[in-house]
Motif scaffolding. Structure first.
Motif, PDB file in Angstrom:
ATOM      1  N   MET A   1      12.912  -4.739 -10.718  1.00 57.97           N
ATOM      2  CA  MET A   1      11.786  -4.974  -9.846  1.00 57.97           C
ATOM      3  C   MET A   1      10.676  -4.411 -10.469  1.00 57.97           C
ATOM      4  SD  MET A   1      11.431  -4.264  -5.896  1.00 57.97           S
ATOM      5  CE  MET A   1      12.479  -5.783  -5.220  1.00 57.97           C
ATOM      6  N   ASP A   2       9.532  -4.893 -10.490  1.00 59.75           N
ATOM      7  CA  ASP A   2       8.360  -4.280 -10.974  1.00 59.75           C
ATOM      8  C   ASP A   2       7.463  -4.150  -9.656  1.00 59.75           C
ATOM      9  OD1 ASP A   2       8.444  -4.780 -13.514  1.00 59.75           O
ATOM     10  OD2 ASP A   2       7.870  -7.168 -13.229  1.00 59.75           O
ATOM     11  N   ILE A   3       7.236  -2.566  -9.631  1.00 58.84           N
ATOM     12  CA  ILE A   3       6.719  -1.950  -8.570  1.00 58.84           C
ATOM     13  C   ILE A   3       5.284  -1.376  -8.739  1.00 58.84           C
ATOM     14  CG2 ILE A   3       7.078  -0.085  -6.847  1.00 58.84           C
ATOM     15  CD1 ILE A   3      10.030  -0.657  -7.240  1.00 58.84           C
ATOM     16  N   LEU A   4       4.485  -1.334  -7.866  1.00 63.34           N
ATOM     17  CA  LEU A   4       3.103  -0.589  -8.129  1.00 63.34           C
ATOM     18  C   LEU A   4       3.047   0.503  -6.671  1.00 63.34           C
ATOM     19  CD1 LEU A   4       0.357  -0.116  -9.277  1.00 63.34           C
ATOM     20  CD2 LEU A   4      -0.514  -1.706  -7.632  1.00 63.34           C
ATOM     21  N   PHE A   5       3.046   1.892  -7.086  1.00 63.94           N
ATOM     22  CA  PHE A   5       2.660   2.707  -5.992  1.00 63.94           C
ATOM     23  C   PHE A   5       1.350   3.294  -6.131  1.00 63.94           C
ATOM     24  CE2 PHE A   5       3.134   7.158  -4.555  1.00 63.94           C
ATOM     25  CZ  PHE A   5       3.543   6.779  -3.115  1.00 63.94           C
ATOM     26  N   VAL A   6       0.726   3.284  -4.926  1.00 65.12           N
ATOM     27  CA  VAL A   6      -0.816   3.597  -4.986  1.00 65.12           C
ATOM     28  C   VAL A   6      -0.823   4.650  -3.888  1.00 65.12           C
ATOM     29  CG1 VAL A   6      -3.304   2.582  -4.101  1.00 65.12           C
ATOM     30  CG2 VAL A   6      -1.419   1.293  -5.449  1.00 65.12           C
ATOM     31  N   THR A   7      -1.328   5.818  -4.259  1.00 63.70           N
ATOM     32  CA  THR A   7      -1.934   6.982  -3.419  1.00 63.70           C
ATOM     33  C   THR A   7      -2.726   7.799  -3.844  1.00 63.70           C
ATOM     34  OG1 THR A   7      -0.665   8.973  -2.237  1.00 63.70           O
ATOM     35  CG2 THR A   7      -0.029   8.299  -4.820  1.00 63.70           C
ATOM     36  N   SER A   8      -3.520   8.549  -3.426  1.00 60.25           N
ATOM     37  CA  SER A   8      -4.618   9.493  -3.824  1.00 60.25           C
ATOM     38  C   SER A   8      -3.905  10.781  -4.402  1.00 60.25           C
ATOM     39  CB  SER A   8      -5.468   9.736  -2.772  1.00 60.25           C
ATOM     40  OG  SER A   8      -6.185   8.488  -2.392  1.00 60.25           O
ATOM     41  N   ASP A   9      -2.743  10.796  -4.328  1.00 62.94           N
ATOM     42  CA  ASP A   9      -1.929  12.272  -4.450  1.00 62.94           C
ATOM     43  C   ASP A   9      -1.159  11.944  -5.751  1.00 62.94           C
ATOM     44  OD1 ASP A   9      -0.477  14.488  -4.881  1.00 62.94           O
ATOM     45  OD2 ASP A   9       0.131  14.661  -2.534  1.00 62.94           O
ATOM     46  N   PRO A  10      -1.643  12.795  -6.811  1.00 62.97           N
ATOM     47  CA  PRO A  10      -1.179  12.536  -8.156  1.00 62.97           C
ATOM     48  C   PRO A  10       0.311  13.069  -8.378  1.00 62.97           C
ATOM     49  CG  PRO A  10      -3.574  13.450  -8.331  1.00 62.97           C
ATOM     50  CD  PRO A  10      -3.051  13.533  -6.975  1.00 62.97           C
ATOM     51  N   ALA A  11       0.685  14.134  -7.488  1.00 61.93           N
ATOM     52  CA  ALA A  11       1.918  14.617  -7.549  1.00 61.93           C
ATOM     53  C   ALA A  11       2.863  13.860  -6.751  1.00 61.93           C
ATOM     54  CB  ALA A  11       1.839  16.080  -6.975  1.00 61.93           C
ATOM     55  N   ASP A  53      -0.942   4.881   2.986  1.00 64.85           N
ATOM     56  CA  ASP A  53      -2.356   4.701   4.021  1.00 64.85           C
ATOM     57  C   ASP A  53      -3.191   5.781   4.097  1.00 64.85           C
ATOM     58  OD1 ASP A  53      -0.764   5.892   5.542  1.00 64.85           O
ATOM     59  OD2 ASP A  53      -0.830   4.871   7.250  1.00 64.85           O
ATOM     60  N   LEU A  54      -2.834   6.990   3.327  1.00 65.81           N
ATOM     61  CA  LEU A  54      -3.463   8.303   3.596  1.00 65.81           C
ATOM     62  C   LEU A  54      -4.575   8.141   2.169  1.00 65.81           C
ATOM     63  CD1 LEU A  54      -0.960  10.771   5.107  1.00 65.81           C
ATOM     64  CD2 LEU A  54      -3.049   9.448   6.238  1.00 65.81           C
ATOM     65  N   HIS A  57     -10.328   6.100   0.686  1.00 70.00           N
ATOM     66  CA  HIS A  57     -10.883   4.607   1.177  1.00 70.00           C
ATOM     67  C   HIS A  57     -11.222   3.644  -0.048  1.00 70.00           C
ATOM     68  CE1 HIS A  57     -10.794   5.304   5.298  1.00 70.00           C
ATOM     69  NE2 HIS A  57     -11.244   6.456   5.148  1.00 70.00           N
ATOM     70  N   ASP A  58     -11.831   4.175  -0.995  1.00 69.67           N
ATOM     71  CA  ASP A  58     -12.201   3.472  -2.098  1.00 69.67           C
ATOM     72  C   ASP A  58     -11.004   2.927  -2.979  1.00 69.67           C
ATOM     73  OD1 ASP A  58     -11.686   6.128  -3.159  1.00 69.67           O
ATOM     74  OD2 ASP A  58     -12.987   5.799  -4.826  1.00 69.67           O
ATOM     75  N   LEU A  59     -10.018   3.799  -2.957  1.00 71.96           N
ATOM     76  CA  LEU A  59      -8.594   3.183  -3.578  1.00 71.96           C
ATOM     77  C   LEU A  59      -7.790   2.065  -2.841  1.00 71.96           C
ATOM     78  CD1 LEU A  59      -6.716   3.514  -5.932  1.00 71.96           C
ATOM     79  CD2 LEU A  59      -5.746   5.332  -4.897  1.00 71.96           C
ATOM     80  N   ARG A  76       4.558  -6.576   4.746  1.00 74.89           N
ATOM     81  CA  ARG A  76       5.116  -5.818   5.754  1.00 74.89           C
ATOM     82  C   ARG A  76       4.278  -4.309   5.854  1.00 74.89           C
ATOM     83  NH1 ARG A  76      11.035  -4.905   6.359  1.00 74.89           N
ATOM     84  NH2 ARG A  76      10.893  -7.060   7.078  1.00 74.89           N
ATOM     85  N   CYS A  77       3.322  -3.928   6.846  1.00 76.82           N
ATOM     86  CA  CYS A  77       2.925  -2.831   7.025  1.00 76.82           C
ATOM     87  C   CYS A  77       3.765  -1.834   7.853  1.00 76.82           C
ATOM     88  CB  CYS A  77       1.684  -2.775   7.780  1.00 76.82           C
ATOM     89  SG  CYS A  77       0.528  -4.069   6.763  1.00 76.82           S
ATOM     90  N   ILE A  78       4.353  -0.453   7.157  1.00 77.17           N
ATOM     91  CA  ILE A  78       5.119   0.192   8.035  1.00 77.17           C
ATOM     92  C   ILE A  78       4.490   1.614   7.817  1.00 77.17           C
ATOM     93  CG2 ILE A  78       7.425  -0.917   7.897  1.00 77.17           C
ATOM     94  CD1 ILE A  78       7.969   0.445   5.315  1.00 77.17           C
TER      95      ILE A  78
END
Length: 78
Positions: A1-11, A53-54, A57-59, A76-78
């Motif tokens: 599965m090809d997945i993209l994970f987006v977060t402002s926290d690099p760790a 979701d944390l 905002h620009d990201l 789906r938003c959870i």
């Protein structure tokens, strides 16, 4: 599965990416707008996009602007 994970926290991006890769998924992660372009080249289909979701905002705005939903798709938003 090809997945993209987006977060402002690099760790967190690194930890989630590693965990998903250990389950044999292909994973890209982005922790800022600049890295999003490299993680998700324009037009590349993804099976799953996970958005913290944390995130800044620009990201969030840039990520949502790149999403093009095709059928059949479950959003789906959870």
């Amino acid at each position: 599965m090809d997945i993209l994970f987006v977060t402002s926290d690099p760790a967190l991006a690194s930890a989630v990416k590693g965990t998903l890769e250990s389950a044999r998924h292909t994973v890209s992660a982005a922790s800022d707008v600049d890295s999003l372009a490299g993680a998700w080249p324009h037009g590349t289909p993804m099976d799953l996009v996970i958005i913290d979701d944390l995130s800044a905002h620009d990201l969030l705005d840039e990520t949502l602007s790149l999403i093009h939903i095709s059928e059949p798709t479950r959003l789906r938003c959870i």
